[in-house]
Design a protein around this motif. Structure first.
Motif, PDB file in Angstrom:
ATOM      1  N   ASN A  90      -4.156 -66.844  -8.823  1.00 55.14           N
ATOM      2  CA  ASN A  90      -2.861 -67.161  -9.495  1.00 55.14           C
ATOM      3  C   ASN A  90      -1.660 -68.376  -8.743  1.00 55.14           C
ATOM      4  N   GLN A  91      -1.130 -68.992  -9.280  1.00 55.16           N
ATOM      5  CA  GLN A  91      -0.213 -69.516  -8.521  1.00 55.16           C
ATOM      6  C   GLN A  91       1.172 -68.576  -8.707  1.00 55.16           C
ATOM      7  N   PHE A  92       2.102 -68.302 -10.399  1.00 56.00           N
ATOM      8  CA  PHE A  92       2.393 -67.210  -9.676  1.00 56.00           C
ATOM      9  C   PHE A  92       2.551 -65.992 -11.247  1.00 56.00           C
ATOM     10  N   THR A  93       2.348 -65.088 -10.362  1.00 53.54           N
ATOM     11  CA  THR A  93       2.087 -63.590 -11.379  1.00 53.54           C
ATOM     12  C   THR A  93       3.166 -63.224 -12.129  1.00 53.54           C
ATOM     13  N   LEU A  94       3.381 -62.895 -13.096  1.00 51.40           N
ATOM     14  CA  LEU A  94       4.295 -61.743 -13.809  1.00 51.40           C
ATOM     15  C   LEU A  94       4.233 -60.586 -13.712  1.00 51.40           C
ATOM     16  N   ILE A  95       4.635 -59.457 -13.880  1.00 53.00           N
ATOM     17  CA  ILE A  95       4.121 -58.252 -13.874  1.00 53.00           C
ATOM     18  C   ILE A  95       4.960 -57.841 -14.338  1.00 53.00           C
ATOM     19  N   ASN A  96       4.542 -57.106 -15.865  1.00 55.78           N
ATOM     20  CA  ASN A  96       5.863 -56.115 -16.932  1.00 55.78           C
ATOM     21  C   ASN A  96       5.164 -55.356 -16.927  1.00 55.78           C
ATOM     22  N   PHE A  97       5.687 -53.983 -16.367  1.00 51.17           N
ATOM     23  CA  PHE A  97       5.786 -52.860 -17.192  1.00 51.17           C
ATOM     24  C   PHE A  97       6.274 -52.303 -18.692  1.00 51.17           C
ATOM     25  N   PHE A  98       5.395 -52.414 -19.561  1.00 53.89           N
ATOM     26  CA  PHE A  98       6.495 -52.015 -20.853  1.00 53.89           C
ATOM     27  C   PHE A  98       5.112 -50.886 -21.037  1.00 53.89           C
ATOM     28  N   ALA A  99       6.615 -50.615 -22.825  1.00 55.16           N
ATOM     29  CA  ALA A  99       5.228 -49.113 -23.965  1.00 55.16           C
ATOM     30  C   ALA A  99       5.480 -49.776 -24.667  1.00 55.16           C
ATOM     31  N   ASN A 122       4.447 -63.746  -5.888  1.00 54.23           N
ATOM     32  CA  ASN A 122       3.334 -65.659  -5.805  1.00 54.23           C
ATOM     33  C   ASN A 122       1.626 -65.429  -5.424  1.00 54.23           C
ATOM     34  N   LYS A 123       1.474 -66.449  -4.984  1.00 60.28           N
ATOM     35  CA  LYS A 123       0.165 -66.721  -4.847  1.00 60.28           C
ATOM     36  C   LYS A 123      -0.091 -65.776  -3.443  1.00 60.28           C
ATOM     37  N   GLU A 124       0.717 -65.445  -2.842  1.00 60.99           N
ATOM     38  CA  GLU A 124       0.205 -64.915  -1.425  1.00 60.99           C
ATOM     39  C   GLU A 124       0.651 -62.532  -1.619  1.00 60.99           C
ATOM     40  N   LEU A 125       0.651 -62.571  -3.446  1.00 62.82           N
ATOM     41  CA  LEU A 125       1.373 -61.416  -3.596  1.00 62.82           C
ATOM     42  C   LEU A 125       2.752 -60.912  -3.064  1.00 62.82           C
TER      43      LEU A 125
END
Lengths: 173, 124
Positions: A63-72, A147-150
């Motif tokens: 992915n070009q960008f990833t949004l990592i969302n922690f939720f419950a 980003n793509k490079e993590l």
């Protein structure tokens, strides 16, 4: 003229103490983990909540960008930020959203997503919460833009608000 | 037969001792970790979600054979030095480590000067 050494020492010490306290008051002591910005995320492997497929850091490199969302599902502020996640999912195709479900019941998560709509490209479960520690998480919700490079571009502690939503848009455009 | 009994007693005695050592090490590490979402509590004292998760991670790392330093370094890399009650010595916190010794020496020097002065006054 006679120099009084003890008075000079006491005076210097008092000046020193006042300077230390003054510097301490001026510093912002609110704790956050924003210092992780600029560092690479740790390797992780988590199963998808729907089919058990493994999602890892390798997956996110596509992915070009990833949004990592922690939720419950039990987290009230997660409901507040959900509308921004939906907007992001509809707004830009360059960003993928990974939802990491924290210490939750599968049935409750699915109900939660059915009720509020599912903005996530991947939803994985962190049953015991151990993976959250790899990301420097200490409360739910928290969100990390990579980003793509993590590499971590932005870390948001607490629910996403309008200002942060616009900041994320600026980063990815 | 006797040898067998001795061996059984030996293992019964040794294994709980080893397990106690591991528990002791875990408790020591938990006590030096700050519960970031609690008011002045260590991870050892807290049952919050964060503390419970951190305990699991530390337990895993101890079982993997990681040293205390490696565990602290890992957690510092994720949460900063605030996570540990006893941060490692560096240029940002050297005052925290050396200020008590400096104050002790300064206090000694002041007492020495006062005593010498009072002796001089008595002599005069």
């Amino acid at each position: 003229m006679k120099i009084n050494f003890s008075k000079i020492i006491i005076f210097s010490f008092v000046v020193f103490l006042i300077s230390v306290f003054w510097m301490g008051l001026k510093n912002n002591n609110n704790y956050n983990t924003k210092n992780l910005t600029g560092s690479e995320i740790s390797s992780f492997k988590l199963p998808s909540i729907y089919n058990g497929d493994i999602i890892s850091d390798e997956t996110l490199k596509q992915n070009q960008f990833t949004l990592i969302n922690f939720f419950a599902s039990w987290c009230a502020p997660c409901r507040l930020e959900h509308k921004y996640l939906i907007k992001l999912a509809n707004h830009n195709k360059d960003i993928k959203i990974l939802g990491i479900n924290f210490k939750d019941k599968k049935k409750n998560v699915i109900n939660f997503l059915n009720e509020l709509d599912d903005p996530y490209d991947y939803v994985v479960e962190d049953q015991d919460g151990k993976t959250s520690i790899l990301f420097g998480i200490y409360g739910i919700p928290e969100t990390i833009l990579i980003n793509k490079e993590l590499i971590i571009i932005k870390k948001i502690v607490g629910p996403i608000d309008k200002k942060q939503f616009e900041e994320i848009l600026n980063f990815i455009q | 037969m006797i040898l067998k009994k001795i061996l059984i007693i030996y293992f019964l005695l040794i294994f709980p001792l080893q397990s106690n050592e591991v528990n002791q090490e875990l408790i020591e590490i938990y006590k030096n970790l700050r519960c970031l979402i609690c008011q002045g509590q260590s991870v050892a004292d807290s049952n919050s979600d964060f503390a419970t998760t951190l305990k699991l991670v530390v337990q895993d790392q101890v079982e993997e054979g990681k040293t205390k330093k490696e565990i602290y370094d890992f957690l510092i890399s994720k949460y900063g030095e605030w996570i540990v009650y006893q941060p490692p010595l560096n240029k940002n916190n050297f005052l925290l480590w050396f200020l008590p010794y400096f104050i002790l020496a300064l206090g000694g020097l002041i007492i020495f000067i006062i005593i010498r002065k009072s002796n001089n006054n008595k002599a005069n």
